[in-house]
Design a protein around this motif. Structure first.
Motif, mmCIF file in Angstrom:
data_model
loop_
_atom_site.group_PDB
_atom_site.id
_atom_site.type_symbol
_atom_site.label_atom_id
_atom_site.label_comp_id
_atom_site.label_asym_id
_atom_site.label_seq_id
_atom_site.Cartn_x
_atom_site.Cartn_y
_atom_site.Cartn_z
ATOM 1 N N UNK A 132 -3.961 2.807 4.749
ATOM 2 C CA UNK A 132 -2.715 2.106 4.437
ATOM 3 C C UNK A 132 -2.942 0.600 4.316
ATOM 4 N N UNK A 133 -1.872 -0.120 4.000
ATOM 5 C CA UNK A 133 -1.965 -1.582 3.856
ATOM 6 C C UNK A 133 -2.853 -1.967 2.688
ATOM 7 N N UNK A 134 -3.723 -2.931 2.919
ATOM 8 C CA UNK A 134 -4.650 -3.363 1.876
ATOM 9 C C UNK A 134 -5.660 -2.276 1.505
ATOM 10 N N UNK A 135 -5.795 -1.281 2.360
ATOM 11 C CA UNK A 135 -6.751 -0.207 2.078
ATOM 12 C C UNK A 135 -7.963 -0.239 2.972
ATOM 13 N N UNK A 136 -7.772 -0.572 4.259
ATOM 14 C CA UNK A 136 -8.890 -0.588 5.196
ATOM 15 C C UNK A 136 -9.894 -1.683 4.885
ATOM 16 N N UNK A 137 -11.120 -1.485 5.344
ATOM 17 C CA UNK A 137 -12.160 -2.490 5.128
ATOM 18 C C UNK A 137 -12.500 -2.636 3.653
ATOM 19 N N UNK A 138 -12.514 -1.539 2.932
ATOM 20 C CA UNK A 138 -12.815 -1.601 1.507
ATOM 21 C C UNK A 138 -11.797 -2.471 0.784
ATOM 22 N N UNK A 139 -10.516 -2.247 1.061
ATOM 23 C CA UNK A 139 -9.470 -3.029 0.409
ATOM 24 C C UNK A 139 -9.518 -4.495 0.769
ATOM 25 N N UNK A 140 -9.828 -4.793 2.038
ATOM 26 C CA UNK A 140 -9.909 -6.188 2.461
ATOM 27 C C UNK A 140 -11.067 -6.915 1.790
ATOM 28 N N UNK A 141 -12.220 -6.255 1.724
ATOM 29 C CA UNK A 141 -13.377 -6.916 1.103
ATOM 30 C C UNK A 141 -13.210 -7.040 -0.415
ATOM 31 N N UNK A 142 -12.561 -6.066 -1.016
ATOM 32 C CA UNK A 142 -12.257 -6.191 -2.438
ATOM 33 C C UNK A 142 -11.303 -7.358 -2.685
ATOM 34 N N UNK A 143 -10.358 -7.566 -1.758
ATOM 35 C CA UNK A 143 -9.420 -8.690 -1.894
ATOM 36 C C UNK A 143 -10.164 -10.026 -1.806
ATOM 37 N N UNK A 144 -11.150 -10.113 -0.916
ATOM 38 C CA UNK A 144 -11.951 -11.340 -0.812
ATOM 39 C C UNK A 144 -12.717 -11.569 -2.105
ATOM 40 N N UNK A 145 -13.310 -10.525 -2.631
ATOM 41 C CA UNK A 145 -14.079 -10.643 -3.877
ATOM 42 C C UNK A 145 -13.194 -11.106 -5.027
ATOM 43 N N UNK A 146 -11.997 -10.530 -5.111
ATOM 44 C CA UNK A 146 -11.066 -10.929 -6.174
ATOM 45 C C UNK A 146 -10.645 -12.390 -6.019
ATOM 46 N N UNK A 192 0.801 -1.215 0.000
ATOM 47 C CA UNK A 192 0.000 0.000 0.000
ATOM 48 C C UNK A 192 0.834 1.265 0.000
ATOM 49 N N UNK A 193 0.244 2.374 0.424
ATOM 50 C CA UNK A 193 0.869 3.686 0.295
ATOM 51 C C UNK A 193 2.140 3.835 1.126
ATOM 52 N N UNK A 194 2.273 3.054 2.200
ATOM 53 C CA UNK A 194 3.456 3.165 3.062
ATOM 54 C C UNK A 194 4.445 2.022 2.834
ATOM 55 N N UNK A 195 4.299 1.330 1.728
ATOM 56 C CA UNK A 195 5.132 0.149 1.469
ATOM 57 C C UNK A 195 6.625 0.472 1.455
ATOM 58 N N UNK A 196 6.997 1.654 0.987
ATOM 59 C CA UNK A 196 8.412 2.014 0.874
ATOM 60 C C UNK A 196 8.949 2.701 2.127
ATOM 61 N N UNK A 197 8.142 2.802 3.166
ATOM 62 C CA UNK A 197 8.561 3.474 4.396
ATOM 63 C C UNK A 197 9.100 2.454 5.389
ATOM 64 N N UNK A 198 10.278 2.754 5.960
ATOM 65 C CA UNK A 198 10.844 1.889 6.993
ATOM 66 C C UNK A 198 11.443 2.752 8.098
ATOM 67 N N UNK A 199 12.148 2.126 9.031
ATOM 68 C CA UNK A 199 12.693 2.848 10.179
ATOM 69 C C UNK A 199 13.660 3.955 9.769
ATOM 70 N N UNK A 200 14.349 3.756 8.647
ATOM 71 C CA UNK A 200 15.343 4.734 8.206
ATOM 72 C C UNK A 200 14.766 5.811 7.291
ATOM 73 N N UNK A 201 13.490 5.699 6.955
ATOM 74 C CA UNK A 201 12.866 6.719 6.117
ATOM 75 C C UNK A 201 12.800 8.045 6.869
ATOM 76 N N UNK A 202 12.921 9.128 6.144
ATOM 77 C CA UNK A 202 12.839 10.441 6.776
ATOM 78 C C UNK A 202 11.383 10.824 7.034
#
Length: 352
Positions: A252-266, A215-225
């Motif tokens: 973030x992540x899968x996209x909240x409840x909407x993203x999770x339910x869309x993943x189930x549908x897919x 998701x949107x924070x995929x490239x963020x880690x401990x060393x990110x500014x």
């Protein structure tokens, strides 16, 4: 001659009768159609569906062979006397830049006290929510909901903050650069002193990974500014300074409840419903199957070593990272509607 004619008519009737029966059998064996199933809160306690204040609805369209051509899953909940869809990701967000966020206190029981918050948010559910805004003077406000404590964490930065040299790893709860201002639902009690050296990416050793696995924070880690974090949340910079902007928000992540339910549908589309008769492989984990009682109800009679939670945020279950027992019950009831399952094959849930 008459006897021969009679015999011929008899044979014709028999043949036609067989062909009619075969046609009926072929028609009856087709699974083509749209089927609906439900699970609802407190059904294990005897609450009828008509009286439920929360329920999951699954709608399946099958072809004649039982292949799922379309799937829709919806989570409805009562809010202010109206039914709303939990996966409706729309939100109204207001920011008061004059507020300095403070920590919530007395985290357990009725003594809970929310801290001061810069944000007022109206939405159906805050799971995986984040938002950011920048005032005309460059003051930046941001918030993100932690998946474990389920608290809303807030960040406020003056225009002259060192965005490039301050890392996410340095933005710990103890540093006060990220402030847990209030809970967003059923929360896991925590003492902030015990989490003083933790940041939004590592509050819990098991569950925090969902923040930046994808998701949107995929490239963020401990060393990110801090700048990189804010840019991922929608803030634009020019000459090292955040630029004034109205509120941007997302999940973030899968996209909240909407993203999770869309993943189930897919996951479901293209599956053979006569073979995929549950969203959960109950035998995959004894801690799940051991919590299914003799009445086929999950999560009511839970022996030692078993669990009331069916969840796999790492490998997912049917594509989703959320708890899945209620969704699986709803799906199975759609298969019951299609005649693929019998009622005694449906595993209902005692935890909604």
């Amino acid at each position: 001659m008459i006897m021969v004619l009679a015999l011929a008519l008899t044979v014709l009737v028999v043949v036609v009768g067989c062909n009619d029966e075969q046609a009926v059998m072929t028609e009856d064996s087709s699974l083509e159609g749209t089927y609906v199933g439900y699970s609802w809160r407190n059904e294990a306690d005897g609450v009828e569906f008509e009286d439920a204040d929360r329920y999951v609805e699954t709608i399946l369209h099958l072809n004649e062979d039982g292949i799922i051509e379309d799937a829709k899953m919806l989570y409805f909940q009562q809010a202010d006397g109206y039914l709303t869809a939990r996966q409706d990701g729309s939100a109204d967000v207001w920011v008061d830049f004059s507020v300095d966020p403070t920590k919530a206190e007395a985290l357990e029981g009725s003594d809970y006290q929310a801290g001061e918050s810069m944000f007022k948010i109206s939405t159906s559910n805050l799971m995986s929510f984040y938002a950011a805004a920048v005032a005309e003077d460059g003051t930046t406000a941001a918030t993100i909901v932690d998946p474990w404590t389920r608290f809303q964490f807030e960040m406020k930065f003056p225009a002259n903050f060192d965005f490039d040299d301050t890392t996410v790893g340095e933005m710990t709860i103890g540093s006060d650069l990220i402030v847990p201002t209030g809970r967003t639902g059923g929360s896991h009690p925590a003492e902030w002193e015990d989490l003083a050296d933790k940041n939004i990416l590592n509050i819990h050793p098991t569950w925090s990974h969902v923040v930046n696995d994808e998701g949107v924070l995929e490239d963020i880690d401990q060393d990110s500014s801090t700048r990189e974090l804010l840019e991922a949340m929608g803030v634009e910079f020019a000459s090292g300074q955040p630029q004034a902007m109205a509120v941007e928000y997302g999940y973030f992540g899968l996209g909240g409840w909407s993203g999770n339910y869309e993943a189930i549908e897919e996951y479901l589309i293209g599956q053979d419903a006569t073979e995929v008769t549950s969203l959960i492989d109950w035998e995959d984990n004894p801690r799940w199957s051991d919590a299914v009682n003799e009445d086929n109800v999950f999560g009511v009679d839970v022996p030692s070593g078993a669990t009331r939670t069916v969840q796999n945020s790492f490998d997912t279950i049917a594509g989703a990272t959320v708890r899945m027992s209620r969704e699986s019950t709803s799906y199975q009831r759609a298969l019951l509607d299609a005649g693929i399952l019998d009622e005694d094959e449906v595993i209902s849930t005692g935890r909604f």
